[in-house]
Structures are given as structure tokens and as C-alpha cells.
Scaffold this active site. Structure first.
Site, PDB file in Angstrom:
ATOM      1  N   GLU A  37     -78.712  50.633   6.938  1.00 46.40           N
ATOM      2  CA  GLU A  37     -80.002  50.688   6.145  1.00 46.40           C
ATOM      3  C   GLU A  37     -79.447  50.636   4.732  1.00 46.40           C
ATOM      4  O   GLU A  37     -78.492  51.529   4.405  1.00 46.40           O
ATOM      5  CB  GLU A  37     -80.813  51.888   6.398  1.00 46.40           C
ATOM      6  CG  GLU A  37     -81.926  51.982   5.579  1.00 46.40           C
ATOM      7  CD  GLU A  37     -82.788  53.108   6.231  1.00 46.40           C
ATOM      8  OE1 GLU A  37     -83.029  53.964   5.293  1.00 46.40           O
ATOM      9  OE2 GLU A  37     -82.976  53.168   7.202  1.00 46.40           O
ATOM     10  N   ARG A  75     -60.866  62.365   8.517  1.00 45.62           N
ATOM     11  CA  ARG A  75     -59.525  61.900   8.573  1.00 45.62           C
ATOM     12  C   ARG A  75     -58.938  61.521  10.035  1.00 45.62           C
ATOM     13  O   ARG A  75     -57.956  61.636  10.072  1.00 45.62           O
ATOM     14  CB  ARG A  75     -58.629  62.592   7.791  1.00 45.62           C
ATOM     15  CG  ARG A  75     -59.190  62.746   6.230  1.00 45.62           C
ATOM     16  CD  ARG A  75     -58.085  63.486   5.397  1.00 45.62           C
ATOM     17  NE  ARG A  75     -58.730  63.804   3.923  1.00 45.62           N
ATOM     18  CZ  ARG A  75     -58.697  62.786   3.065  1.00 45.62           C
ATOM     19  NH1 ARG A  75     -58.596  61.581   3.220  1.00 45.62           N
ATOM     20  NH2 ARG A  75     -59.296  63.052   1.889  1.00 45.62           N
TER      21      ARG A  75
END
Length: 353
Positions: A253, A226
Site C-alpha cells: 500500500e 538484521r
């Protein structure tokens, strides 16, 4: 394998602590098998299981001491699981080198003497230095600092669902993000007396089968979530790709984990909205090629983001899909996104590539 641990762990329907037969070699488990982690001065729950901490593979120097087994043979045995599937109640991990132990006293001693406990991280090459934030990114190559990268990978697996590479790290580069811990007390005197601590990382395969992959997996450690550090690392991965030959268009990926997918979709959506509403505000339509040139994103990633934003339209006559700039502007209004406000976490002037 990309994953950003930005949400609470998902519940599983399978039996706790059960080994996956297909992934037994890599310690893949259906549920967490370690109760909690003591990482420096933080204590937090694990998200996923990692039997590799108890396996015989890898260097015997990975941990401070070998986690206790049920037999005296050279092969470490799986500990007896408790009723809730937990093999080890608490794992102690060094916040500097990621070596581990099941013994609190041994870890306390190690943390005092750890050779990597320096105000400035000693391993790797400095590739990003923002002294105002302050954040650093160090490039550490698996074949150069194998033990460190193996321990880092083992730790990351506790919060990454799909990660399966722990020991064979020679073909990977690791980019570790360091910063000052917001919970550390202010230290009088020079800022250099404070310690930069690892907050997250991403890895990249050196010779990936897919030449346009700029990232294999990504993880922000639970104490430092956060803080938008995932966005910082993602932005850096694209900046790195932009100076890498044959990677004008790149992306993470596949397959993406649920956490990685939502994190990337949000990142791509905001970046595309910013580009479209500023650079193409006077245009009626914009093409995928134009967006790829402006952002460095792959076409398939752009399409995923636009579908996520629900702003594509289909021509009823010929069935072609197109994008109107007005639809993007409407998306910005609905999502309270102001493209005129600087959204980027990465400071381009701090890149050392």
C-alpha cells in the site's frame, strides 16, 4: 503505511511530545512519548510516539491495568510530560499477547500466567511452517481475535511512523512471524519445549479499496532486525497474493514510509536482477509485461525499482525508455550481486496456503 524499522529513527524538528491536531483521535505524536519498552527480556527505545496507549478509546482490557491518569474520570488523561516530552519512562509489554502495563511487578506476574504463553502459538491459522529455520507464520484475523490484534497494532505503532489503525482491526488480517529467539539458551530434550516468539508482522486489508494491495504495513521488532526477516515477510506477501483471486500483480500500500521504500526498492531490485540475468540473459531487451509475469510485481513498482537501479535508457530519436540486459549485468557487477546464488529467504515447500 508500510515501514520496516531497519535504520535508526530520524530526528524531528518539532517540539517533543506535542500532539498532532489532525491525528489527536489516533494519538499521532511528533516525537516519542514513551522512553523505552521492556518486551520480554529485551529493553529498547521507541521510535515514534503513541498517544493511543493513554487514550480512552478501545477496550479497557487492552492492557493488564489502565495506565495511570491525572484524574478519576472514566476518560484517561494525558500524563504530565517531562521536559524531554516523555509521558512514561518505561512500558512493559508481554511478548506473547502484547498486553501492556506501566507496572513491572504486574507484568512479571502476567508473563507467568499469560494464556498465550505456549511452546506453539495458539492463535490463528498456520500458513507457513519452516521447521528447519525454524520459522512459522500464523494468520490472525482482526474480527476473530480483536483484542490481540489491537494490542499488536498499538505495539507496532511505536516503530511505524504512518500507522494509524489500532482499534478498528476487524477489516484486517495479520500475519505474525514466529521463531526461536537466538538469545534463548539451548533447552535439552524435545525442541517443542522451546517457545516460538513473535518477531514481526504485516497486516493486509481484507477488502482494500485498491485491489492490488498485498500489504498494509510491516514491522520487524527491534530485537530481531538484521536477520532478513523483513525479506521473508515480503516474499510471503507475494506468495499469498499469487493464490488470491484477482491479485496476479500486487504490491504494498502507498505511500511508503522512508524505511519501507528503501526496503522494497532493495528487494525489488535484487529480484528483478535475478530474473533478468537468468531468464532473459540471451535477450537484448525485456518488457515490463514480461517482468510482471515473472515476478508478480506491479508495473509501477518495477519502474520505481529500475529507476532506483539507474539502468534505464532513453532513445534519443523517439524519447522511448528501454532496458538493456547488459545494463542489468553491469549493475550486478557494481553491487557485487551474484544472481546464481540462492537469495530467497522463503521456502516455497513450507507454504500452507
Amino acid at each position: 503505511m508500510s515501514a520496516l524499522p531497519t535504520e535508526s529513527k530520524s530526528s524531528k524538528g518539532s517540539v517533543g511530545g506535542t500532539r498532532s491536531q489532525a491525528g489527536d483521535e489516533y494519538g499521532v505524536l511528533s516525537n516519542p512519548n514513551i522512553g523505552s519498552v521492556v518486551f520480554g527480556d529485551y529493553v529498547f527505545q521507541t521510535w515514534y510516539g503513541n498517544g493511543a496507549y493513554f487514550a480512552s478509546s478501545g477496550d479497557q482490557e487492552l492492557g493488564i491495568d489502565t495506565i495511570k491518569s491525572n484524574a478519576s474520570s472514566s476518560r484517561r488523561k494525558t500524563p504530565q510530560a517531562s521536559s524531554d516530552g516523555i509521558w512514561l519512562a518505561q512500558l512493559y509489554v508481554c511478548e506473547h499477547c502484547f498486553k501492556y502495563s506501566s507496572d513491572a511487578q504486574k507484568m512479571t506476574l502476567h508473563r507467568t500466567l499469560c494464556p498465550l504463553k505456549k511452546p506453539f502459538p495458539p492463535l490463528g491459522k498456520l500458513v507457513y511452517s519452516d521447521t528447519r529455520a525454524p520459522y512459522l507464520i500464523k494468520q490472525v484475523r482482526g474480527y476473530t481475535h480483536e483484542l490481540f490484534c489491537q494490542n499488536l497494532s498499538l505495539f507496532g505503532k511505536l516503530f511505524l511512523e504512518d500507522k494509524s489503525v489500532y482499534y478498528n482491526v476487524e477489516c484486517f488480517e495479520f500475519y505474525i512471524l514466529y521463531g526461536f529467539d537466538p538469545e534463548d539458551e539451548e533447552i535439552s530434550g524435545s525442541v517443542l519445549r522451546k517457545y516460538f516468539k513473535p518477531m514481526g508482522f504485516f497486516s493486509r486489508e481484507i477488502n482494500s479499496w485498491d485491489a492490488d494491495n498485498n500489504l498494509a504495513c510491516i514491522c520487524i521488532f527491534p530485537p530481531y532486525q538484521r536477520l532478513h526477516l523483513g525479506q521473508l515477510l515480503i516474499e510471503f506477501s507475494y506468495a499469498l497474493a499469487s493464490v488470491t483471486p484477482h491479485m496476479a500483480r500486487s504490491g504494498p500500500e502507498y505511500p511508503l514510509s522512508p524505511y519501507g521504500r528503501i526496503s522494497y526498492l532493495r528487494f525489488w531490485a535484487k529480484k528483478l536482477a535475478s530474473v533478468i540475468t537468468t531468464d532473459y540473459a540471451t535477450k537484448d531487451k525485456v518488457t515490463l509485461v514480461q517482468l510482471g509475469n515473472a515476478t508478480g510485481f506491479r508495473k509501477e513498482d518495477i519502474l520505481l525499482a529500475l529507476e532506483y537501479m539507474e539502468i534505464l535508457e532513453e532513445d534519443p530519436e523517439n524519447g522511448k525508455v528501454f532496458l538493456k540486459v547488459a545494463n542489468v549485468q553491469e549493475w550486478c557487477r557494481k553491487n557485487h550481486f551474484d544472481s546464481t546464488i540462492h537469495q530467497q529467504k522463503l521456502n516455497p515447500d513450507c507454504l500452507l496456503l
